[in-house]
Scaffold this motif. Structure first.
Motif, short mmCIF file in Angstrom:
data_model
loop_
_atom_site.label_atom_id
_atom_site.label_comp_id
_atom_site.label_asym_id
_atom_site.label_seq_id
_atom_site.Cartn_x
_atom_site.Cartn_y
_atom_site.Cartn_z
N LEU A 61 0.81 -1.36 0.06
CA LEU A 61 0.06 0.03 0.07
C LEU A 61 0.86 1.28 0.21
O LEU A 61 0.52 2.25 -0.71
N THR A 62 1.88 1.20 0.83
CA THR A 62 3.04 2.48 0.97
C THR A 62 3.59 2.54 -0.29
O THR A 62 3.49 3.50 -0.92
N THR A 63 3.90 1.58 -1.06
CA THR A 63 4.40 1.72 -2.16
C THR A 63 3.64 2.17 -3.37
O THR A 63 3.99 3.21 -4.08
N THR A 64 2.37 1.40 -3.20
CA THR A 64 1.51 2.22 -4.39
C THR A 64 0.84 3.78 -3.90
O THR A 64 1.24 4.46 -5.06
N ILE A 65 0.63 4.00 -2.80
CA ILE A 65 0.27 5.56 -2.57
C ILE A 65 1.73 6.25 -2.73
O ILE A 65 1.30 7.40 -3.40
N GLU A 66 2.84 5.93 -2.29
CA GLU A 66 3.82 6.51 -2.63
C GLU A 66 4.23 6.87 -4.12
O GLU A 66 4.47 8.03 -4.59
N ALA A 67 3.93 5.92 -4.88
CA ALA A 67 4.18 5.89 -6.26
C ALA A 67 3.34 6.84 -6.97
O ALA A 67 3.40 7.74 -7.85
N ALA A 68 1.92 6.65 -6.56
CA ALA A 68 1.00 7.64 -7.04
C ALA A 68 1.46 9.20 -6.70
O ALA A 68 1.31 9.90 -7.58
N LEU A 69 1.52 9.43 -5.56
CA LEU A 69 2.04 10.86 -5.05
C LEU A 69 3.34 11.17 -5.60
O LEU A 69 3.33 12.27 -6.08
N ASP A 70 4.21 10.20 -5.94
CA ASP A 70 5.36 10.63 -6.50
C ASP A 70 5.25 11.03 -8.05
O ASP A 70 5.65 12.20 -8.69
N ARG A 71 4.30 10.24 -8.60
CA ARG A 71 3.85 10.53 -9.89
C ARG A 71 3.22 11.71 -10.22
O ARG A 71 3.56 12.77 -10.84
N GLN A 84 3.29 14.35 -8.03
CA GLN A 84 4.47 15.41 -7.68
C GLN A 84 5.19 15.49 -8.94
O GLN A 84 5.40 16.64 -9.51
N SER A 85 5.71 14.61 -9.58
CA SER A 85 6.46 14.70 -10.87
C SER A 85 5.58 15.52 -11.91
O SER A 85 6.23 16.29 -12.49
N ASP A 86 4.30 14.94 -12.17
CA ASP A 86 3.49 15.66 -13.00
C ASP A 86 3.60 17.24 -12.80
O ASP A 86 3.76 18.10 -13.79
N LEU A 87 3.17 17.30 -11.62
CA LEU A 87 3.05 18.95 -11.11
C LEU A 87 4.33 19.74 -11.35
O LEU A 87 4.40 20.79 -11.93
N ARG A 88 5.39 18.92 -11.24
CA ARG A 88 6.70 19.61 -11.25
C ARG A 88 7.21 19.73 -12.79
O ARG A 88 7.83 20.66 -13.13
N VAL A 131 -7.63 14.77 -1.22
CA VAL A 131 -6.46 15.48 -0.53
C VAL A 131 -5.71 16.05 -1.60
O VAL A 131 -5.44 15.61 -2.89
N ILE A 132 -5.43 17.36 -1.38
CA ILE A 132 -4.64 18.00 -2.13
C ILE A 132 -3.15 17.94 -2.34
O ILE A 132 -2.60 18.19 -1.03
N VAL A 133 -2.49 17.72 -3.28
CA VAL A 133 -1.04 17.54 -3.26
C VAL A 133 -0.79 18.72 -4.07
O VAL A 133 -1.09 18.89 -5.44
N ALA A 134 0.20 19.71 -3.68
CA ALA A 134 0.30 21.08 -4.31
C ALA A 134 1.74 21.34 -4.28
O ALA A 134 2.23 21.14 -3.33
N VAL A 135 2.26 21.97 -5.23
CA VAL A 135 3.80 22.42 -5.24
C VAL A 135 3.49 23.96 -5.83
O VAL A 135 2.54 24.28 -6.73
N PRO A 136 4.41 24.91 -5.20
CA PRO A 136 4.18 26.43 -5.47
C PRO A 136 4.92 26.61 -6.98
O PRO A 136 5.78 25.81 -7.57
N ILE A 137 4.56 27.84 -7.57
CA ILE A 137 5.20 28.49 -8.50
C ILE A 137 5.75 29.66 -8.12
O ILE A 137 5.00 30.61 -7.58
#
Ligand code: ADP
Length: 840
Positions: A62-72, A74-78, A175-181
């Motif tokens: 589960l950790t891996t799955t969520i982590e992977a999703a959040l990472d992806r 985050q990476s899309d956002l970046r 849940v919102i995952v956000a990166v700043p500009i």
């Protein structure tokens, strides 16, 4: 409890078997409990390990799955951030530009179910671009959102993961995952966010196989607020865990962990595993409920426990049953022991190997063993000392005990012997040997025997008695036959009379003497009439005291010489008879009268008396007349001697002496003969105390007693008898005088006068310790002029004992000589007790 030492107790092997079985049951119980414990704890341990591993694995996945999703995300956002220009942020967006950017954003969302929407916001939080599955073009401001404020307020912050919020675009929990500009000075120019698809993750965790009470939670690690939960519970979203064992662990800063804790929410104890997402303050917690993972184990344990309990119960029941059987066995054993001890028979049990396994006290005692234990374990033929009927040892011949052990047949044996071990003597026994066959083979035999020595002795005694009886019977028959013959041929009349004086038998002579045609004719008649019995004084028997009646009364035998019977034709018959009692067991049941007609003898006696009287007269006269010329011879010889005394030579004088001596001796002989012929003259007997007669005799012999220095002993109790006092004194005088004369020179003379009472007579003895008389001379010594010693040694005429015999016989007795102890002689004579019958 087995306490008694003895033949009937459990054998050591039985006791061992009993201990073994108890031990076996205890061991089985321990083993079952051990096995059950092992399975229980082992099952518990493995179930627990499995639960932990499940929780850990699922947490990792589960950790891996969520982590992977959040990472992806985050990476899309970046990826989006550099593409957003200042113009875009300033709101100068052409539709083409929008379409281009949103299309690129939309491309990233393709096949990425974990994110619902990507959106771009300007520095005020107003939406610029949007792509995704839920209201991508909705226009709204997130300036009021905490995540936006955090990005705005903290220039160093370049990632925010929000708590669960209701998305302004999605209008659903997200849940919102956000990166700043940011610009060069790190001022916030805008922000790009992703709305996380919580439903996607919810269905992901819902699909996990964690059991009905399993728990999955995704929490923020900074404030421990809940993001997702299985089972889903909407009202708990964003609430923090206040208590529970996990709180501390999550706060400890560790990136992963595990443990058993009660849930802070529902208090259910679970096995937890958690992982902190790398780069996110989010923890994934997977918990498996103890009850769930232990369910199969519990089932197993319950089954195992039931089986174990059943087994234990079965063992206990078995043990109890065994105990009951044992108790019964013990009771039987005790009873057996009692029976063995109380049995009058010897009992020995022998095993199939011919060894004694059990014996009772009677067996040991009969066979001379010191104790029962001494026999146990011994070879049976040795313990019993078994001898066959033919005397061979049982190992040499065909032994019944061995046969029974081989073929299982019960045998009863009567004529064999065992042996007394103490003294080796054979013990005749009767025994029964029986066995019990187990599966066609004998497992041992029991020998029950008893000593028949006494019976054998009794049998032998009985046989002897029977033999004696047989001989007696034969003798009796012979005696009976002889008696009949005697009765038939006897010249004496013999009649039997019963206790009522009736004739019950008679012999031919009786019938003949009394003039009856046959003995039978006399039977049944009263004896006084048949016999015509008259007493000596002529009275009829009935009138006086009848001796036959007296015998019927007192059982005494009577010899009567002067009564008469009467012939059938009236003739008076003088008879002499003996009447004796017929006794059975001491009771007089009748009498026998044996009689003979003494008419003829009376005549002869009278004749004899007459001639005796004449002879005596002649002897007397002859003696008198002989003494006259003898005296003349003596006196003239004396005159011749005196006249010629001076001229007589020595020889003539000697011859003269012989002639005088001869004449004196002749005189003496004549005097003795005279005395002999006078005996029995006195007709009337008078009571004579014998002690007195002996005393007078001794007095007459005073000189001789003195010369011999003799010791005289006269017994007390000499009787008084009816007789002639002079003759009885003479009797003692002659016997005592001889005892003094014929004393042994080498010892002091001792004379003893004794007496003893017989059935009908007195026995008087005169015993000396003198020279004795040879047995061959003892009868001759009583003859007239019989001398057994030379005249030169002992003076005498040889008539003294002849006189003694005549006196004794005159008094109805007998006289004889026996040897006395120590070489002397004993003169014994009898004197009738009662009236003396004059016999001349
Ligand atoms: P006498 O004594 O005169 O010879 P008896 O008739 O008394 O005659 O005895 C006969 C014989 O019996 C005796 O010669 C004597 O040998 C023997 N005699 C008698 N009495 C005794 C006696 N007490 N001990 C030994 N011999 C005896």
């Amino acid at each position: 409890m087995e306490t008694a030492e003895g033949p009937g107790r459990l054998s050591p092997s039985q006791l061992q078997a009993r201990d073994r079985s108890g031990l076996l049951i205890v061991s089985a119980l321990v083993a079952i409990l051990g096995l059950f414990g092992y399975l229980f704890w082992g099952g518990y341990g493995s179930s627990h390990r499995e639960a932990l591993s499940t929780a850990n694995n699922l947490a990792t996945v589960l950790t891996t799955t969520i982590e992977a999703a959040l990472d992806r995300a985050q990476s899309d956002l970046r990826v989006f951030v550099p593409q957003i220009t200042a113009e875009d942020l300033a709101g100068q967006v052409s539709p083409a530009r929008r379409a281009d950017i949103e299309a690129r954003m939309g491309n990233h969302l393709r096949s990425f179910a974990a994110v619902l929407n990507y959106r771009v916001f300007d520095a005020q939080g107003q939406t610029i671009f949007g792509a995704g599955s839920v209201n991508p073009h909705a226009s709204f401001s997130v300036a009021d959102r905490a995540w936006f404020k955090q990005l705005h307020d903290d220039p160093d912050r370049d990632l925010v993961v929000s708590e669960v919020v209701i998305g302004k675009g999605t209008l659903d929990q997200t849940v919102i995952v956000a990166v700043p500009i940011r610009d060069g000075e790190r001022h916030l120019r805008g922000a790009v966010n992703a709305s996380v698809n919580l439903a996607y993750f919810q269905s992901l965790i819902d699909s996990l196989d964690i059991g009905p009470d399993g728990l999955v939670a995704v929490r923020r690690t900074d404030d421990l607020r809940l993001i997702l939960r299985r089972p889903a519970q909407v009202d708990m979203v964003n609430t923090a865990v206040a208590k529970g064992g996990l709180t501390g662990v999550l706060r400890s800063g560790r990136s992963a962990g595990e443990g058993d804790f009660p849930s802070g929410v529902d208090n259910v104890v679970r096995t937890y595993a958690f992982r902190i997402l790398h780069g996110y303050s989010v923890a994934v917690i997977v918990a498996v409920a103890v009850d769930d993972y232990l369910a199969p184990w519990r089932k197993q344990a319950a089954l195992g426990g039931t089986a174990a309990v059943t087994l234990i119960l079965a063992l206990v029941v078995l043990h109890r049953r065994q105990e009951r059987v044992r108790a019964r066995l013990r009771a039987m054993n005790r009873r057996l022991q009692l029976v063995l001890e109380a049995a009058a028979e010897g009992i020995v049990e022998i095993d199939a190997g011919y060894r004694v396994v059990l014996a009772n006290p009677v067996a040991a005692e009969t066979l001379g063993w010191p104790s029962v234990e001494a026999m146990v374990g011994m070879e049976s033929h040795e313990a019993l000392g078994h001898l066959l009927a033919d005397g061979r040892s049982c190992v040499e011949g065909i032994c019944s005990i061995r046969q029974t052990l081989q073929d299982g047949q019960t045998r009863r044996v009567f004529d064999e012997c065992f042996r007394d071990a103490a003294n080796g003597t054979p013990v005749p026994v009767e025994y029964v040997v029986s066995t019990q066959m187990v599966g066609g083979a004998s497992d041992g035999a029991v020998v029950v025997f008893h000593d028949i020595r006494e019976r054998k002795l009794a049998e032998e005694k009985l046989n002897r008695v029977v033999e004696d009886l047989r001989r007696s019977e034969a003798a009796l028959r012979a005696a009976g036959a002889r008696l009949r013959m005697v009765l038939e041929t006897a010249a004496e009349g013999i009649v039997g009379i019963d206790d009522e004086s009736r004739i019950i038998f008679a012999n031919p002579a009786a019938a003949h003497i009394l003039g009856w045609p046959s003995p039978e004719a006399m039977l049944g008649e009263p004896s006084p009439e048949i016999l015509g019995h008259r007493l000596a004084d002529g009275r009829a028997c009935r009138e006086g005291c009848c001796p036959i009646v007296a015998t019927l009364r007192d059982g005494e035998t009577r010899r009567i010489a002067n009564e008469s019977f009467k012939g059938r034709n009236g003739t008076v018959l003088p008879v002499e008879y003996v009447v004796a009692a017929l006794e059975v067991a001491g009771v007089v049941i009748g009498a026998i009268v044996a009689f003979h007609d003494i008419t003829e003898r009376r005549g002869l006696e009278e004749e004899l008396q007459r001639s005796n009287a004449e002879l005596e007269q002649f002897a007397y006269v002859a003696s008198h007349d002989l003494r006259q010329p003898l005296r003349m011879v003596s006196s003239y010889l004396g005159l011749i001697e005196r006249k010629l005394g001076a001229v007589l030579d020595e020889d003539t004088r000697t011859f003269m002496d012989f002639a005088v001596g001869g004449a004196k001796r002749m005189d003496r002989l004549i005097l003795d003969l005279l005395e002999y012929s006078r005996i029995g003259k006195a007709r009337q007997p008078v009571p004579v105390p014998l002690a007195e007669a002996a005393a007078i005799a001794l007095n007459n012999l005073t000189v001789a007693v003195g010369e011999a220095n003799a010791e005289i002993v006269v017994a007390e109790g000499l009787p008084t008898v009816a007789g002639n006092p002079m003759e009885l004194t003479r009797l003692f005088q002659n016997l005592i005088g001889n005892a003094l004369k014929y004393r042994a020179p080498e010892r002091q003379a001792r004379i003893e006068i004794g007496c003893r009472h017989g059935r009908h007579e007195w026995l008087i003895s005169v015993m000396d310790n003198g020279i004795g008389i040879a047995p061959a001379d003892r009868e001759r010594a009583f003859g007239i002029f019989q001398r057994l010693v030379p005249q030169e040694e002992y003076e005498g005429t040889g008539i003294g004992l002849a006189i003694c015999r005549k006196i004794v016989e005159h008094h109805g007795g007998r006289i004889w000589i026996e040897a006395a102890e120590g070489g002397g002689s004993t003169f014994l004579f009898t004197l009738r007790d009662g009236s003396i019958v004059a016999v001349t």
